[in-house]
Scaffold this active site. Structure first.
Site, PDB file in Angstrom:
ATOM      1  N   GLU A  64     -44.325  62.973  66.270  1.00 25.81           N
ATOM      2  CA  GLU A  64     -43.699  63.876  65.288  1.00 25.81           C
ATOM      3  C   GLU A  64     -44.226  63.568  63.885  1.00 25.81           C
ATOM      4  O   GLU A  64     -44.615  64.470  63.137  1.00 25.81           O
ATOM      5  CB  GLU A  64     -42.170  63.712  65.354  1.00 25.81           C
ATOM      6  N   HIS A  65     -44.245  62.289  63.523  1.00 28.61           N
ATOM      7  CA  HIS A  65     -44.784  61.915  62.204  1.00 28.61           C
ATOM      8  C   HIS A  65     -46.234  62.366  62.043  1.00 28.61           C
ATOM      9  O   HIS A  65     -46.624  62.900  61.013  1.00 28.61           O
ATOM     10  CB  HIS A  65     -44.739  60.389  62.023  1.00 28.61           C
TER      11      HIS A  65
ATOM     12  N   GLU B  95     -38.907  52.494  58.624  1.00 25.17           N
ATOM     13  CA  GLU B  95     -37.849  53.388  59.112  1.00 25.17           C
ATOM     14  C   GLU B  95     -36.955  52.633  60.101  1.00 25.17           C
ATOM     15  O   GLU B  95     -35.722  52.719  60.045  1.00 25.17           O
ATOM     16  CB  GLU B  95     -38.471  54.632  59.775  1.00 25.17           C
TER      17      GLU B  95
END
Lengths: 428, 428
Positions: free
Chosen positions: B70-71, B142
């Site tokens: 996704e990143h 994160e």
């Protein structure tokens, strides 16, 4: 621009704002009580929303009050206290399903507004004050909450930054109150504070939804009129803070990630001419994922997952926040400070100004699509004494030039660098 | 293009399946300034073992790869996709859940270009070794950020106490160690298998002309070549219906302990509508006893076993399901015992017709309020669609529920071996 028209009426003891809109399947009602931010009474103001929402004289316990709201198709009702610059605002928010979407013929809105009014003006109390059991339990809960602030490191770091940065200014006051005050608060004293507040605070009531204006006005008068109040505004202007050396504060806690929070003074407030340029400035500096902070701290140097900035409109602060490894403190700090220097020296393109402008406009329009967002924008305007139609706001944002943004950057002064780090502080 | 009209709600959904298998849904809300688009693949953190497209043998990829992918889809050879959206005055984002990865934007202008940008960036991957390596530092921060969040640790700890082998127990972002193993080839393998249009859904809601928008999307998809995709083979370990550990805990630097009670739900035998009914019923039953109007909540609150952080949720999805109740507590052991006892007692209790009607009204109202949000409509419609449920059928399904349904539901719900307790304890 699809902003709904706002009608404002000066009523007996309150100001009524009606915003008819076909966007929503619900009717939103927001009441705001404002008074100057002061040390005295701050803990009472933190406690009151919790106590008021527990019981009224008609619904004398939590279960009966909540059941009544559930019966009105799960009407949502919440309240909180916030700082708006150096004023304190208690907000009560209700959202009721619009009767047009229900097969049921009951007067849902009227009954919900009755409950709203009861919570504000007829909470459970007798001659000796509020219900003692409720107050004692809520004191216990708030005490616990104050002690737990440390558990959320991001908001804790933000609070500590403001503690250091705005020391001796009303803005540093904690909206959740202070532990040492509880020994002087009881059901009677809290009720006395409440009576003072409910009679004296500036009261604004906002109603938006697909409603008939005349009908709503009648209902509002029935439920929000205050016979005792002239509804005068004793607005407290924010202090600018003393000029002094830049502070650097490092505190240690048991954390995995360090929280780097940096505070600047913008010297610009809501209602000022360069407020529009400040919004565009923030977009380029740290407001969006295309900003300098995101691109440099995160994308270029892989130091953080988040690195962003936001500004406080009424107090004139710009706050930067980022989560970095304890060992990367110096590097991350230097990169952030360099980005500000780049802003001051005009190291950004006209394209970036245009892009940020479009982003700011997009954000404003999206905010005004939401009932609560729209109400906040209008309330902000009212507090600052400038009422500008949405269309004009957008035009003013569009007029911002690169030179305006540089001028804003030059006004911004570094005040405090705060770092919450691990016990080892990055040393292996 | 088919139009589906929901009369009571005054909404229409337009639907078309593209030749390449992509399912597109459009909802027009011309009163809104905003348009929201979300492009979702039915692929999340639990899909770790599968047969890659065009291959014979199954593979198991490193933990956290769906989120990593996704990143990385935002980064192209020559640019960052956030900038593309910025230039179009839009804001973009993405998220990864257990079962889905979604890419989204919201904008108030240039909607056609934004929709094309969304489709094109997701459908044109570019992964390189350098950019994969760079991302590891960002995602590590994160993960560290979540490591410091007690609520997240409590939520995940509870899932890990319930699940023994199933990958739902693996943190969605993976671990700082597991992400180090991810290579660009792994990303391509996952991408080619799971990002085929036939495994994806596009939902656009807001200020749009459905006919024109559908034509544009069709033209965009027709211009691209995709190989035919056979059914995707995904593999999951055999999971016992019983919980992995009846009790578990961690120690963290928190001021207040947390106790969570997990109920491991059986979902494998349920079809779409049964899943929806189960979700609604468990929500209503928990609401009845454990929301602020409930007798259990009152008891726990009065005795200082919980405060207003107490929450509960039921999540039912393909492959797994759970209910989690809990929050901050001063008496972590006692709260666990009491809630377990309460859950076991549900079978002996009955909800009256009157109370059940109240809970139905509450659910209906909550649903109607949620429909004010374009994000809710698009996200939830997509989620339900992948489970074989129509979001707008929620209303008639709630209307159809009876006390007998509730009785039948509790009959089979709570079993001793399906309950686990997870505590977050403060340091001594």
């Amino acid at each position: 621009m699809k902003i709904s028209k706002e009608s404002v009426y000066d009523k007996q003891g309150y100001r009524l704002h009606i915003l008819p809109s076909k966007k929503y399947k619900t009717v939103s009602i927001v009441a705001k009580l404002k008074s100057p931010l002061k040390r005295k009474g701050i803990t009472e103001r933190a406690l009151l929303p919790h106590v008021l929402q527990k019981a009224t004289n008609k619904n004398p316990n939590v279960r009966s009050l909540q059941s009544a709201l559930e019966n009105l198709y799960g009407t949502g009702f919440s309240s909180d206290g916030t700082k708006k610059g150096e004023n304190h605002v208690l907000s009560f928010r209700m959202e009721v399903v619009n009767e047009a979407y229900l097969t049921n013929q009951e007067p849902i809105l009227e009954r919900a507004m009755q409950i709203f009014s009861d919570v504000l003006f007829d909470p459970k109390a007798d001659s000796s004050g509020f219900d003692e059991t409720i107050v004692n339990r809520e004191i216990q809960t708030l005490e616990q909450k104050i002690k737990s602030i440390k558990d959320d490191k991001m908001s804790y770091a933000n609070m500590r930054l403001i503690d250091h940065m705005c020391e001796n200014e009303p803005y540093a006051l904690h909206v959740h109150g202070y532990l040492e005050d509880f020994k002087n608060i009881n059901a009677k004293s809290l009720y006395e504070y409440y009576q003072e507040m409910i009679n004296r605070d500036l009261l604004d009531v906002y109603i938006t939804g697909d409603v008939d204006e005349a009908e709503i006005e009648k209902l509002a008068d029935q439920f929000f009129s205050r016979s005792s109040s002239d509804n005068s505004d004793d607005h407290q202007e924010s202090s600018a803070g003393e000029k002094r050396e830049v502070k650097e504060i490092i505190e240690k806690e048991d954390v995995n990630q360090g929280k780097l929070h940096i505070g600047y003074r913008t010297n610009i407030k809501f209602g000022d001419d360069d407020y529009y340029a400040l919004q565009v400035f923030n977009g380029i500096f740290g407001g969006f994922p295309s900003s300098k902070l995101f691109m440099n701290v995160r994308e270029k140097h892989s130091l953080a997952y988040y690195a962003a900035s936001r500004f406080e409109s009424h107090k004139g602060l710009l706050l930067v926040f980022s989560g970095v490894d304890p060992k990367d403190f110096d590097q991350a700090k230097n990169i952030i400070l360099e980005q500000m220097e780049a802003m001051k020296s005009g190291d950004f393109s006209d394209d970036q100004v245009n892009e940020s402008t479009e982003q700011v406009i997009n954000q404003l329009q999206e905010t005004m699509d939401h009932a609560n967002g729209l109400i906040e924008v209008l309330y902000h305007q009212m507090l600052s004494g400038v009422s500008i139609p949405a269309k004009e706001i957008l035009e003013n944002v569009r007029k911002v030039t690169k030179a305006d943004v540089i001028n804003v950057a030059k006004k911004i002064e570094l005040d405090t660098v705060y770092f919450l780090t691990s016990q080892k502080g990055g040393e292996e | 293009m088919k139009e589906h009209v929901y009369e009571q709600l005054n909404e229409s959904v337009y639907q078309e399946t593209m030749d390449n298998g992509l399912k597109v849904f459009l909802l027009s809300k011309p009163e809104m300034a905003k348009t929201y688009g979300i492009f979702t693949t039915n692929y999340g953190s639990i899909d770790q073992t599968f047969t890659p497209i065009g291959k014979e043998d199954k593979v198991t990829v490193p933990e956290g790869i769906a989120h990593f992918l996704e990143h990385k889809l935002f980064e192209k050879e020559d640019r960052d996709v956030f900038q593309d959206f910025t230039k179009l005055g839009a804001s973009a984002n993405a998220f990864t859940s257990f079962t889905k990865t979604a890419y989204l934007f919201s904008a108030t202008s240039q909607i056609e270009k934004n929709v094309d940008t969304l489709l094109n960036f997701v459908q044109e991957p570019y992964f390189s070794k350098a950019s994969v390596d760079k991302e590891k530092g960002i995602i590590a921060q994160e993960i560290r950020m979540y490591d410091d969040q007690p609520d997240w640790r409590a939520f995940f700890g509870t899932i890990q106490s319930m699940y023994d082998k199933h990958p739902v127990k693996v943190d969605i972002a993976g671990t700082v160690e597991s992400i180090q193993e991810i290579t660009k080839d792994d990303l391509y393998t996952c991408y080619e298998t799971f990002y085929h249009p036939s495994n994806m859904v596009l939902f656009v809601a807001g200020n749009i002309n459905p006919e024109k928008m559908m034509d544009q999307i069709r033209a965009n998809q027709d211009s691209k070549d995709f190989k035919e995709l056979p059914d995707i083979n995904r593999f999951y370990p055999e999971e016992s219906p019983s919980v992995a550990k009846a009790e578990d805990s961690i120690v963290m630097p928190v001021t207040t302990a947390k106790t969570m009670i997990g109920v491991k739900e059986e979902v494998s035998s349920l079809n779409g509508e049964e899943l929806l009914r189960a979700e609604l019923l468990s929500g209503m039953i928990l609401d009845f006893y454990f929301s602020r109007s409930g007798e259990f909540y009152e008891e726990l609150y009065r005795e200082d076993l919980i405060d207003d952080s107490f929450q509960f949720e039921t999540e039912l999805d393909r492959q797994f399901g759970f209910t989690i109740l809990g929050g901050d507590t001063r008496k972590p052991g006692e709260l666990a015992e009491r809630v377990k006892k309460m859950l076991h007692s549900l079978r002996e209790k009955k909800i009256s017709e009157e109370d059940f009607t109240r809970m139905k009204r509450k659910k209906i109202g909550q649903f109607m309020r949620a429909l004010n949000s374009l994000e809710f409509i698009a996200n939830q419609f997509t989620h339900y669609h992948t489970l074989g449920v129509d979001l707008f059928d929620v209303l008639p399904v709630i209307e159809s529920l009876t006390t007998e349904d509730a009785d039948r539901y509790v009959e089979h719900w709570i079993k001793e071996d399906r309950i686990s307790v997870f505590k977050v304890m403060p340091q001594e």
